[in-house]
Design an enzyme around this catalytic site. Structure first.
Site, PDB file in Angstrom:
ATOM      1  N   GLN A   1       0.829  -1.196   0.000  1.00 23.87           N
ATOM      2  CA  GLN A   1       0.000   0.000   0.000  1.00 23.87           C
ATOM      3  C   GLN A   1       0.868   1.252   0.000  1.00 23.87           C
ATOM      4  OE1 GLN A   1      -2.887  -2.159   3.164  1.00 23.87           O
ATOM      5  NE2 GLN A   1      -3.342  -0.011   2.925  1.00 23.87           N
TER       6      GLN A   1
ATOM      7  N   ARG B   1      -8.484  -0.589   8.055  1.00 26.38           N
ATOM      8  CA  ARG B   1      -9.506   0.271   7.461  1.00 26.38           C
ATOM      9  C   ARG B   1      -9.822   1.411   8.426  1.00 26.38           C
ATOM     10  NH1 ARG B   1     -13.931  -1.760   3.212  1.00 26.38           N
ATOM     11  NH2 ARG B   1     -14.318   0.274   2.360  1.00 26.38           N
ATOM     12  N   CYS B   2      -8.784   2.087   8.840  1.00 27.95           N
ATOM     13  CA  CYS B   2      -8.929   3.010   9.957  1.00 27.95           C
ATOM     14  C   CYS B   2      -7.709   3.899   9.984  1.00 27.95           C
ATOM     15  CB  CYS B   2      -9.008   2.167  11.222  1.00 27.95           C
ATOM     16  SG  CYS B   2      -8.470   2.920  12.735  1.00 27.95           S
TER      17      CYS B   2
ATOM     18  N   GLU C   1     -12.828   4.696   5.168  1.00 24.32           N
ATOM     19  CA  GLU C   1     -12.818   4.054   6.470  1.00 24.32           C
ATOM     20  C   GLU C   1     -14.027   4.382   7.325  1.00 24.32           C
ATOM     21  OE1 GLU C   1      -8.031   4.220   6.385  1.00 24.32           O
ATOM     22  OE2 GLU C   1      -9.138   5.601   7.643  1.00 24.32           O
TER      23      GLU C   1
END
Lengths: 162, 295, 783, 171
Positions: free
Chosen positions: C220, C367-368, C737
């Site tokens: 990522q 996801r945060c 998110e």
């Protein structure tokens, strides 16, 4: 950690039972599904064991070390090893006591199973570990029951002579 | 690990040949049917047979037929085939009702009923269903065929009463002699998961509307699929009334032997069985009578 | 082919994605699809023990096995000074164990062979003699004075990693002393795992002739990976080429550098051929980084009318064997101090203590944005408890305490400056759309009949888009992001960005931003990410930061181009620069209708006809350092029914009203919300990675780590309000998110609401049916 | 062991080790990398292909078992350069994000529409329950399968009408 325990009485004198459980040649054969037994010293033996629960099939290579905690009375067997990417660590404690007409053998086994078998087999490993442990002591009991009386006498005699 | 160990691959084309190979290789071999339980274990290398005997090419093991008061389901019948066999729904409703709960659709297209029984996972959906149906497993060995009643088939977790060189060739389900209804009740943590607890209920009525045959199989609540014997005894010969439902559902957990695990406590699983039994019987009564009896 | 995107001014339009044509044909190119000549395969041997000393490793049988080219152990790496590597959190982590192992499934040895199967065969032949050590699987136990010290490499003689705090302790204490109402709750956010469908992996290819290492990796953040690799390996950075091809989901899992990448690289350097390592799912869940595992205690001080005064939070953070959290350097507990959420507290004081245990290292921001999920869940949970204690409607309590629209920019008691929001409007829209009043009526009727129905609200505020470079860095690298845009002579564009999408649709949304700014269609703009040799330096895609940072960079980079284009346009239109008007698609001459040139004309001129003295070509690079973070927010409402017989919870309805500022592509935004809410649902009801006391990971695969299927997943409803970010170039805030951050509390609040007549105030996630059944049983409720 | 297997209508002959899983055979020997692998427990469905017309998980079938059988992968969906209606529906309805589950999802949906050309939402969700998607939350996947079902019904209707117009029997 999982703990299993049990006890049984054998109509044999304590000394004789003690001689059996502290003899790697004899104790080693009580491990179920034994493929190979290698007695490395008076207190140490290595065993190759077939592990099979239905389709789960493999071999465990286990090293066992016998320690006398209280001569003639209490001993422990530490079993360590593994296979199939997993580890097995067991500490079995045995305690002998005199009872009417024989000897009471109390055992308690703390087993730690590590690795994929423990992770994957969450649904069944406990059952299996318990069964295998119980089988070790069932085998021990059977072996003790099957001890010929002459040998009892012989052993006794030897003991007497000593 | 994602690759199975290396193995010898045998592809018999007849049952006799398969049995011969099983005899030859013994403990080192495993039979491969649908492979949906065996291959995942082999990929993780917790199963590592030296020989795989793939029976998928044996024509005799395919399909099902009704004869002599029984439905004989061949060993290669896949879960999805029974799931969609609407022609069997009238007489054998438990088959499709159970099949649709097994794993997921692609797995059901490949996995087989007999393979699942022989695998003897305590969470097996077919195990509970076949107990309810009082099925028999037809096996073939070097000595010929024999039928093993389902109650004698499961011995322990992953262990059956099959001999090492016996091949399960079919499962036989008795043809009901009256109006029939069935339910398969299962609670999962996630769709396709093994059951937290499962219950199969199979009811055949007599001409007076009483339960002539009642089978109740318990899944995922013991080392093997279990029969709710006490509950069955209380059910057979009775009309399905609120009282019957209360009695039977109370008795079902008594024959269960669940363990505490990540899916829940033993007490929880027992109670699920009770709830499932009551729901199943109520639905069955409504299906057969239009309502629960009030006798 | 279908779905051409030729319309101009594409901003805000639901246009079809440009990445899809290859993906729906099975022509995506993921790391495992990289097949190179002479490529070998790596398999890692992992520890079955959670804590053990390694007495001996016997690799002889493995070395003699068919196809085996190399076997590596920690000792081999130690000789090369590579046995340890830095983590993003400033700790160090073993690449392969030397001396001892600290968690189950830790890397112990590695085999490289001609085929994957041979590598696995040989891995089984490696004999490791372990001496098991006492296991510490519980973070509270780890802090006991007599706990075994896990990290012998550290000077510190405890398992404590860090203490971090934010807010004003004294003011908070004072407010608590005098507060008429105080509620307190212990809340655990379970250990979960991003588990993207594509596991992590790499192909490392050392080319001695070209003196270049090419690393194809599931990343990522490819630039960060290259820098870390340069630091670890000692290879000069320009001789490392990191390519992150199509990535099959990341969710934070693919931010860190994993031992497997380093081992594959060492193997390739030693063997001179490409080496592929693709982790199995078991390796993914059991060894690459988990998320959360926060044990939190929150207290709210409030007035009797429900007005909140102060918030006090203490947290024990279980980081596992190595602190490998992907947090900015100054924030060991990430942005957890956003925990005052959407509410106007007078004061707050937040403490977090990090702890080592014999568990897999982490934790990543799943996801945060760095612990924002834990914070949002906590505040939304305890606000509900406060409402319950005061017998107030949870919506009313929230409306009473919201930061009001006119308070923005709002300075939070823990130091954040919220950019914008209209919380009241968002919640009111949600209440209206879900039919809140009717639902409460229905609930009252059902309660009278003994039925269990619950309504749960979560009105969260996130903090995303790290970040202003003066505040945020990762391993010292400032957290800005970048874009480079180049016009080709025929008016088509290639744009390269420093971020790397994993399904978020950047190839489409960034094309929309650039096309909007340059008067083109999305099809005119090719977006390229994930190649460190071509893209400008960037920090990567996670923490919902791509739109706030790279999105800003793209817009500002395009504007920089437009400035030059204006000069060329003036030249073409033969007017002064001040007389050139840009109408969004073309330049025209002021007061001279009909005289216009498109960007395409300008681009052609940039290569054929530039004004005298001007540098030819039309391209620009922009490094965007955002002035502040962005603060997406939303109001989520869940409606659940509980089966009294089984304890199973059915989510009957779920509505997500999001405010993520200006929207680039509403279809993509909606898709992000669907996906994020599904992950929140999974966390609320299914997911945990439990360890037993021996350190066995009890959910190391998708059989026991539960990921919902289509049959489990409820139907989602979505809506939105738009409060643009005042400081962002296009007013966007990021959305990836929010649904994962905001939804768990809505689900749990709904279940607790259903059970509230029994006096239930809290249930820890995951809410398995047995937990609900236990509560019902305690209260004698049964079917 | 030598096998002959028809993949996407083309006959391949290959020598495979018996333990080779079909998914790896497709990916590494036939270079059909559209079939993905996402787990090791037959859970995720990323590797779903059609085996004799039915969706199966190709990570849990041996390549040697495909000898004499027909396999269809995502690469076989497109025909004559035309996307299959399922493919175009997935595109139109934003039914994919990272795309990793998409090939398996398409094949499972294809299998469903072969036997049930007009499924309900619940039937679609059930049919796809062996295929995990971590990105989309399934909403748009269900929508796309419905969309594709309509497209395919339309195509069939067109074919029937065309056949009727040209006077040939459609029986």
């Amino acid at each position: 950690m999982r703990t299993y325990e049990g006890e049984f009485t054998i109509e044999q004198p304590r000394e004789k039972i003690w001689a059996f459980v502290t003899d790697p040649h004899k104790m080693g054969t009580c491990i179920p599904d034994l493929i190979e037994l290698n007695v490395e010293s008076e207190t140490r033996f290595r065993s190759l064991v077939k592990v099979g629960v239905g389709p789960v099939r493999g071999k465990f290579d286990l090293t066992s070390e016998l320690t006398v905690t209280e001569p003639g009375k209490a001993a422990s067997l530490s079993i360590r090893g593994g296979g199939m990417g997993s580890g097995v660590d067991m500490k079995a404690q045995m305690e002998l006591g005199d009872v009417d007409g024989g000897t009471l053998l109390k055992w308690r086994c703390d087993a730690v199973i590590s690795g994929p078998i423990a992770s994957l087999g969450g649904r069944l490993i406990d059952n299996e570990a318990r069964k295998i442990t119980e089988k070790v002591f069932a085998n021990l009991k059977n072996a003790l029951l099957a001890l010929p009386d002459e040998e009892v006498a012989a052993t006794d005699k030897t003991a007497d002579q000593g | 690990m994602v690759f199975p160990n290396a193995f010898k691959y045998e592809v018999p084309t007849s049952v006799d040949e398969a049995v011969r190979l099983m005899t030859e290789y013994g403990y080192d071999s495993k039979v491969l049917a649908g492979g949906q339980s065996l291959l995942p274990m082999m990929k993780l290398r917790i199963a590592a047979p030296a020989v795989l005997i793939d029976v998928n090419g044996i024509q005799d093991l395919k399909g099902w037929r009704e004869a002599d008061g029984k439905l004989r389901i061949g060993a290669l019948v896949r879960h999805a085939e029974l799931e969609h066999a609407s022609e069997l729904d009238d007489k054998y409703p438990l088959l499709s009702r159970t099949a649709r709960w097994i794993a997921d659709p692609p797995i059901r297209n490949r996995g087989t009923i007999c393979g699942s029984l022989v695998h003897a996972d305590p969470g097996s959906d077919w195990g509970a269903a076949m107990i309810a149906l009082r099925a028999e497993v037809e096996v073939q060995g070097t000595e010929g065929n024999r039928l093993i009643p389902i109650d004698e088939f499961f011995v322990d977790t992953f262990a059956t009463s099959l001999n090492e060189n016996e091949l399960a060739v079919a499962v036989h389900v008795p043809t009901p002699g009256g109006p029939v209804a069935a339910r398969y009740m299962k609670l999962e943590r996630r769709a396709g998961d093994f059951a937290i607890a499962a219950l199969a209920v199979h009811i055949v009525l007599d001409s007076e509307g009483r339960v002539a045959e009642g089978g109740i199989g318990i899944g995922a609540c013991g080392p093997i699929p279990l029969r709710a014997t006490k509950a069955e005894e209380a059910l057979i010969g009775q009309p399905i009334t609120e009282e019957t439902i209360a009695t039977v559902s109370r008795l079902v957990p008594e024959d269960a032997d669940p363990a505490d695990d990540l899916r829940g406590s033993a007490a929880y699983k027992r109670d699920l069985l009770r709830v499932f039994a009551a729901r199943a019987l109520r639905e069955i009564a409504e299906e057969l009578h239009g309502r629960v009896g009030d006798e | 082919m279908a779905l051409p995107q030729t319309e101009l001014r594409p901003m805000g339009k639901p246009i079809g994605r440009k990445e899809d044509p290859r993906l729906i044909r099975g022509k995506g190119h993921y790391v495992d699809d990289v097949m190179l000549p002479n490529m070998l395969y790596l398999c890692i041997v992992r520890s079955p023990y959670a804590h053990a000393r390694i007495r001996r490793i016997d690799t002889s049988a493995a070395l003699a096995a068919p196809g085996v080219k190399l076997v590596l152990t920690g000792e081999d790496l130690a000789e090369m000074n590579l046995a340890w590597m830095p983590t993003l959190a400033g700790d160090q982590q073993m690449v392969m164990a030397t001396g001892k192992v600290l968690f189950q499934y830790q890397e112990v040895a590695a085999v490289v062979a001609e085929t994957r199967a041979q590598a696995e065969d040989a891995a089984q032949l490696i004999e490791v003699d372990y001496e098991p050590l006492p296991v510490v699987a519980d973070p509270f136990q780890a802090l006991e004075p007599d706990a075994p010290i896990l990290r012998e490499d550290k000077e510190k003689k405890s398992n404590h990693i860090f203490h971090w705090e934010a807010g004003d302790r004294e003011e908070t204490e004072a407010l608590f002393r005098d507060a008429p109402v105080v509620v307190k709750q212990n809340v655990r956010f379970p250990r979960v795992h991003p588990a993207p469908l594509e596991p992590c992996g790499c192909v490392s290819d050392w080319d001695a002739a070209r003196n270049k290492l090419t690393l194809y990796v599931t990343s990522q953040a490819p630039h960060v990976h290259r820098t870390v690799l340069a630091m670890v390996s000692g290879l000069p950075e320009h001789q490392i080429h990191v390519i992150s091809p199509d990535v099959g989901g990341g969710f934070g899992n693919k931010v860190p550098v994993y031992p497997g990448y380093v081992i594959a690289t060492v193997a390739s350097l030693k063997l001179g051929v490409p080496v592929k390592w693709i982790e199995t799912r078991t390796e993914n869940i059991a060894s690459t980084h988990f998320a959360r595992d926060y044990h939190m205690t929150a207290e709210i001080a409030a007035r009797e009318d429900g007005k909140v005064l102060a918030l006090r939070v203490k947290t024990i953070a279980d980081h596992g064997a190595f602190d490998a959290a992907a947090d900015p350097s100054k924030f060991p507990a990430g942005l957890f101090s956003i925990v005052t959420g959407s509410y106007d507290f007078k004061a707050a004081f937040v403490e977090v203590d990090g702890v080592y245990t014999n568990k897999a290292p982490g934790g990543v921001a799943y996801r945060c944005s760095f612990r924002v999920t834990e914070a949002s869940y906590l505040i939304e949970r305890v606000m509900n408890i406060l409402a319950q204690r005061l017998k107030m409607d949870p919506a009313e309590l929230r409306l009473k305490n919201f930061i009001r629209k006119e308070q923005f920019p709002y300075h939070s008691p823990t130091g954040w400056v919220y950019d914008s929001g209209d919380y009241e409007k968002t919640l009111k829209l949600a209440l209206e759309r879900i039919g809140y009043e009717e639902l409460r009526k229905e609930q009252a009727e059902k309660r009278a009949r003994g039925e269990l129905m619950g309504i749960g609200i979560s009105t969260f505020t996130e903090v995303v888009g790290a970040g202003p470079a003066h505040q945020f860095d990762i391993v010292g690298i400032k957290m800005f992001d970048s874009a480079q845009i180049r016009f080709h002579p025929t008016g088509k564009v290639i744009a390269r960005l420093g971020v790397r999408h994993q399904g978020q649709g950047h190839e489409t949304t960034f094309a929309q931003i650039i096309a909007e700014e340059l008067g083109l269609s999305a099809d005119d703009v090719l977006i390229e990410e994930g190649d460190t040799d071509t893209a400008p330096y960037g920090l990567g895609t996670y923490a919902s930061r791509s739109t706030p940072t790279a999105g800003g960079a793209a817009a500002l980079c395009a504007r920089r181009i437009r400035e030059k284009a204006r000069k060329i346009a003036a030249h073409l239109l033969e007017v002064g620069e001040d007389d050139v008007v840009w109408d969004g698609v073309a330049f025209s001459a002021k007061g001279l209708p009909g005289r216009a040139v498109s960007m395409k004309d300008v681009a052609f001129a940039a290569y054929t006809n530039v004004p005298e003295g001007m540098e030819p070509g039309l391209e620009a690079t922009y490094y965007y350092n955002p002035p502040n973070l962005t603060f997406p927010n939303g109001a989520y409402i869940a409606v659940v029914d509980i089966d009294k017989g089984t304890g199973a919870v059915k989510v009957r309805r779920f509505l997500a009203v999001d405010d993520c500022g200006n929207v680039i592509n509403p279809m993509v935004v909606e898709g992000q919300v669907h996906g994020g809410v599904t992950e929140g649902f999974a966390i609320a009801f299914m997911q945990d990675i439990p360890y037993d006391a021996d350190g066995n990971c009890l959910a190391p695969n998708l059989m026991d780590y539960l990921v919902p299927t289509s049959a489990d997943t409820p139907h989602w409803e979505t809506d939105r309000t738009v409060t643009p970010s005042p400081h962002h170039p296009i007013g966007a805030k990021g959305v990836g998110e929010s649904p994962n951050v905001g939804s768990p509390a809505a689900f749990v609040n709904a279940v607790v609401d259903a059970l509230s007549p029994l006096g239930v105030e809290h249930i820890d996630m995951p809410i398995f049916p047995w937990k609900v059944w236990n509560i019902l049983r305690e209260h004698g409720i049964t079917e | 062991m030598n096998i002959r297997v028809k993949v996407n209508g083309r006959l391949y002959e290959a020598d495979v080790e018996p333990r080779t899983l079909l998914a790896y055979f497709l990916r590494e020997q036939l270079n059909l990398t559209g079939t993905h692998i996402g787990c090791d427990t037959t859970t995720c469905g990323a590797c779903t292909v059609l085996f004799d017309g039915k969706p199966i998980k190709s990570c849990t079938v041996l390549a040697v078992q495909a000898d004499g059988h027909e396999v269809m992968t995502v690469e076989g969906l497109e025909s004559n350069g035309q996307l299959h209606p399922l493919q175009s529906a997935f595109w139109e309805d934003h039914a994919l994000q990272c795309g990793y589950c998409t090939p398996g999802m398409l094949m499972a949906a294809y299998g469903l529409l072969q036997t049930n050309p007009a499924p309900t939402d619940v039937e679609i969700r059930e049919a796809l329950s062996g295929n995990i998607c971590r990105c989309t939350g399934y909403m748009n996947i269900v929508k796309a399968v419905q969309n594709a079902a309509r497209k395919m019904a339309g195509e069939n209707q067109e074919a029937i009408e065309e056949a009727a117009a040209s006077g040939t029997s459609t029986d």
